[in-house]
Design a protein around this motif. Structure first.
Motif, PDB file in Angstrom:
ATOM      1  N   GLY A   9       0.822  -1.199   0.000  1.00  0.00           N
ATOM      2  CA  GLY A   9       0.000   0.000   0.000  1.00  0.00           C
ATOM      3  C   GLY A   9       0.857   1.250   0.000  1.00  0.00           C
ATOM      4  N   PRO A  10       0.235   2.417   0.037  1.00  0.00           N
ATOM      5  CA  PRO A  10       0.985   3.668   0.033  1.00  0.00           C
ATOM      6  C   PRO A  10       1.154   4.245   1.441  1.00  0.00           C
ATOM      7  N   ARG A  11       2.129   5.122   1.581  1.00  0.00           N
ATOM      8  CA  ARG A  11       2.127   6.045   2.716  1.00  0.00           C
ATOM      9  C   ARG A  11       1.812   7.416   2.126  1.00  0.00           C
ATOM     10  N   VAL A  12       0.707   7.991   2.556  1.00  0.00           N
ATOM     11  CA  VAL A  12       0.299   9.299   2.066  1.00  0.00           C
ATOM     12  C   VAL A  12       0.924  10.383   2.944  1.00  0.00           C
ATOM     13  N   LYS A  13       0.740  11.617   2.543  1.00  0.00           N
ATOM     14  CA  LYS A  13       1.220  12.726   3.354  1.00  0.00           C
ATOM     15  C   LYS A  13       0.346  12.889   4.593  1.00  0.00           C
ATOM     16  N   SER A  14       0.770  13.740   5.495  1.00  0.00           N
ATOM     17  CA  SER A  14       0.070  13.945   6.757  1.00  0.00           C
ATOM     18  C   SER A  14      -0.933  15.088   6.673  1.00  0.00           C
ATOM     19  N   PHE A  15      -2.040  14.949   7.377  1.00  0.00           N
ATOM     20  CA  PHE A  15      -2.958  16.073   7.524  1.00  0.00           C
ATOM     21  C   PHE A  15      -2.276  17.234   8.249  1.00  0.00           C
ATOM     22  N   ALA A  16      -1.283  16.909   9.081  1.00  0.00           N
ATOM     23  CA  ALA A  16      -0.582  17.953   9.837  1.00  0.00           C
ATOM     24  C   ALA A  16       0.175  18.913   8.935  1.00  0.00           C
ATOM     25  N   ASP A  17       0.391  18.524   7.685  1.00  0.00           N
ATOM     26  CA  ASP A  17       1.073  19.409   6.740  1.00  0.00           C
ATOM     27  C   ASP A  17       0.144  20.479   6.178  1.00  0.00           C
ATOM     28  N   GLY A  18      -1.158  20.371   6.491  1.00  0.00           N
ATOM     29  CA  GLY A  18      -2.085  21.422   6.112  1.00  0.00           C
ATOM     30  C   GLY A  18      -2.704  21.295   4.744  1.00  0.00           C
ATOM     31  N   ASP A  19      -2.547  20.149   4.070  1.00  0.00           N
ATOM     32  CA  ASP A  19      -3.110  19.982   2.726  1.00  0.00           C
ATOM     33  C   ASP A  19      -3.822  18.635   2.625  1.00  0.00           C
ATOM     34  N   PRO A  20      -4.950  18.474   3.318  1.00  0.00           N
ATOM     35  CA  PRO A  20      -5.653  17.186   3.264  1.00  0.00           C
ATOM     36  C   PRO A  20      -6.161  16.853   1.866  1.00  0.00           C
ATOM     37  N   GLY A  21      -6.413  17.876   1.041  1.00  0.00           N
ATOM     38  CA  GLY A  21      -6.884  17.613  -0.311  1.00  0.00           C
ATOM     39  C   GLY A  21      -5.884  16.807  -1.113  1.00  0.00           C
ATOM     40  N   ARG A  22      -4.589  17.102  -0.936  1.00  0.00           N
ATOM     41  CA  ARG A  22      -3.555  16.349  -1.643  1.00  0.00           C
ATOM     42  C   ARG A  22      -3.494  14.915  -1.139  1.00  0.00           C
ATOM     43  N   VAL A  23      -3.654  14.745   0.155  1.00  0.00           N
ATOM     44  CA  VAL A  23      -3.643  13.405   0.752  1.00  0.00           C
ATOM     45  C   VAL A  23      -4.768  12.563   0.168  1.00  0.00           C
ATOM     46  N   VAL A  24      -5.973  13.120   0.172  1.00  0.00           N
ATOM     47  CA  VAL A  24      -7.145  12.377  -0.296  1.00  0.00           C
ATOM     48  C   VAL A  24      -7.021  12.091  -1.788  1.00  0.00           C
ATOM     49  N   ARG A  25      -6.524  13.058  -2.559  1.00  0.00           N
ATOM     50  CA  ARG A  25      -6.395  12.853  -3.999  1.00  0.00           C
ATOM     51  C   ARG A  25      -5.414  11.726  -4.311  1.00  0.00           C
ATOM     52  N   THR A  26      -4.266  11.729  -3.643  1.00  0.00           N
ATOM     53  CA  THR A  26      -3.280  10.674  -3.867  1.00  0.00           C
ATOM     54  C   THR A  26      -3.862   9.300  -3.530  1.00  0.00           C
ATOM     55  N   LEU A  27      -4.513   9.202  -2.390  1.00  0.00           N
ATOM     56  CA  LEU A  27      -5.080   7.917  -1.982  1.00  0.00           C
ATOM     57  C   LEU A  27      -6.164   7.462  -2.951  1.00  0.00           C
ATOM     58  N   GLU A  28      -7.066   8.372  -3.321  1.00  0.00           N
ATOM     59  CA  GLU A  28      -8.170   8.008  -4.202  1.00  0.00           C
ATOM     60  C   GLU A  28      -7.658   7.582  -5.579  1.00  0.00           C
ATOM     61  N   LEU A  29      -6.744   8.357  -6.148  1.00  0.00           N
ATOM     62  CA  LEU A  29      -6.198   8.002  -7.453  1.00  0.00           C
ATOM     63  C   LEU A  29      -5.461   6.663  -7.402  1.00  0.00           C
ATOM     64  N   PHE A  30      -4.771   6.427  -6.296  1.00  0.00           N
ATOM     65  CA  PHE A  30      -3.987   5.200  -6.181  1.00  0.00           C
ATOM     66  C   PHE A  30      -4.895   3.974  -6.100  1.00  0.00           C
ATOM     67  N   VAL A  31      -5.832   3.964  -5.159  1.00  0.00           N
ATOM     68  CA  VAL A  31      -6.641   2.752  -4.957  1.00  0.00           C
ATOM     69  C   VAL A  31      -7.558   2.498  -6.144  1.00  0.00           C
ATOM     70  N   THR A  32      -8.141   3.554  -6.714  1.00  0.00           N
ATOM     71  CA  THR A  32      -9.006   3.334  -7.877  1.00  0.00           C
ATOM     72  C   THR A  32      -8.177   2.928  -9.094  1.00  0.00           C
ATOM     73  N   GLY A  33      -6.966   3.489  -9.204  1.00  0.00           N
ATOM     74  CA  GLY A  33      -6.093   3.112 -10.317  1.00  0.00           C
ATOM     75  C   GLY A  33      -5.675   1.659 -10.244  1.00  0.00           C
TER      76      GLY A  33
END
Length: 386
Positions: free
Chosen positions: A141-165
């Motif tokens: 699986g992946p390790r996504v970025k942290s919500f603590a970095d202030g950009d949850p949209g990037r985290v969710v996008r990476t995860l969604e694109l990865f699992v659906t891909g």
């Protein structure tokens, strides 16, 4: 789940007992990977598993030609060195990586959105190819970025694109999937991330679970027994992050090590919080590789890594991170020697208890010790290659 015993009129007993059974299922230990291999997403491909295995095997054959060399490097007793040598050789040849994490966080860095999107697609293609070849590790699986970095949209996008891909390319999400959620500085982030997984599940037809990283002192106070339950059972594991943790404490750079007492404290808090919950625990990593391919440098790296793996095992952490192909050799050699060293004596003590006879040697085992011995045997059976 066993039937709830009658409360015999005691108000609230049955409800409390049900909560106990849900929160502390006391399940027997099953298979857990002995390591997690981290590979930066931009360097990950369908060749990664075979390349890591090939590099590790080459180092093994060059610098551990036989049981004698293994005993000298790792201090393995002569009685088990041959068995350990044979098992490590077989493992590296057949399943070099048990758990693979494709890193979009610290090992990857911050990239432009289009660049990260491209690497997500590349990673999904590689996972699907590995799955098609039957070479995808049992956990991945992946390790996504942290919500603590202030950009949850990037985290969710990476995860969604990865699992659906992956699901689109592989005809579904292959078994063994997990996602690592790092730098959990606020407890609320856990619930928010669990909600992201829940919303993705209907599209994938699979239940998604994640592992949190414990890599900040701020995380320790909200670790507790009901945490996994509060997240709908989606919390699968907690992994310790040595470098962020020790840096946050202000330790000097040369003291950023897994066997520092501050790290022992954090691990013991993790154990206390998650005991009996079924949440797996993993230790962190050694950020070092052999200085060269000369025997003395490779052996020095293996000895240091083996010290840290052994420290983790003695503290009840049976999994850790591996960051370089050379680590596979010292990881497996240390883990196998640890399990083999006492396997026969543990088995004999359990048999003596079952047969209601003396174990010998002055040993007087308690029921709790017998349960621990049996669990150690199950863990060894799951870890050792057959």
């Amino acid at each position: 789940m066993p039937a709830v015993p009658s409360g015999h009129g005691l108000p609230g007993f049955e409800e409390t007992y049900r909560a106990q059974q849900a929160r502390y299922p006391a399940a027997e230990p099953g298979w857990q990977p002995v390591h997690t291999v981290y590979v930066p997403a931009d360097r990950f491909s369908a060749r990664t598993v075979s390349e890591w295995g090939g590099q590790a095997l080459s180092l093994f054959k060059a610098h551990l030609a036989g049981p004698g060399e293994l005993a000298e490097v790792f201090g393995t007793p002569d009685g088990t060195a041959a068995a350990v040598h044979e098992k490590v050789l077989r493992k590296l040849s057949t399943e070099p990586i048990e758990d693979l994490r494709i890193d979009f966080e610290d090992g990857y860095g911050v990239r432009a959105d289009a660049v990260e999107d491209a690497h997500v697609a590349q990673a999904a293609e590689a996972v699907a190819a590995l799955h098609g070849e039957g070479a995808l590790p049992r956990r991945w699986g992946p390790r996504v970025k942290s919500f603590a970095d202030g950009d949850p949209g990037r985290v969710v996008r990476t995860l969604e694109l990865f699992v659906t891909g992956v699901a689109e390319r592989a005809g579904g999400l292959p078994s063994g999937f997990t996602v690592t959620f790092p730098k959990v500085l606020m407890e609320a982030y856990l619930g928010q991330f669990a909600g992201v997984l829940e919303r993705l599940e209907p599209r994938l037809g699979a239940r998604l679970r994640f592992e949190m990283q414990v890599e900040a002192p701020q995380t320790l106070p909200f670790l507790r027994g009901d945490l996994a339950e509060s997240l709908g059972g989606r919390l699968a594991a907690a992994h310790f992050g040595v470098f962020d943790y020790t840096a946050a404490l202000g330790l000097p750079p040369h003291e950023q090590r897994l066997d520092h007492p501050a790290c022992d404290h954090a691990r013991h808090v993790m154990q206390t919080a998650f005991a009996g919950t079924g949440v797996e625990l993993s230790d962190g990593s050694l950020a070092a590789a052999p200085a060269s391919e000369r025997a003395q440098d490779v052996h020095a790296l293996w000895r240091r890594h083996a010290e840290l793996v052994g420290h983790s095992l003695r503290h009840g952490f049976y999994q850790g991170w591996d960051m370089h192909p050379s680590h596979l050799v010292s990881r497996y050699a240390t883990v196998y020697a640890f399990h083999l060293a006492r396997y026969d004596s543990y088995r004999d003590r359990v048999r003596a208890w079952e047969e209601q006879r003396e174990a010998g040697g002055g040993v007087m085992d308690e029921p709790a010790t017998i349960r621990t011995l049996a669990a150690a045997l199950r863990r060894a059976d799951a870890a050792l290659p057959r």
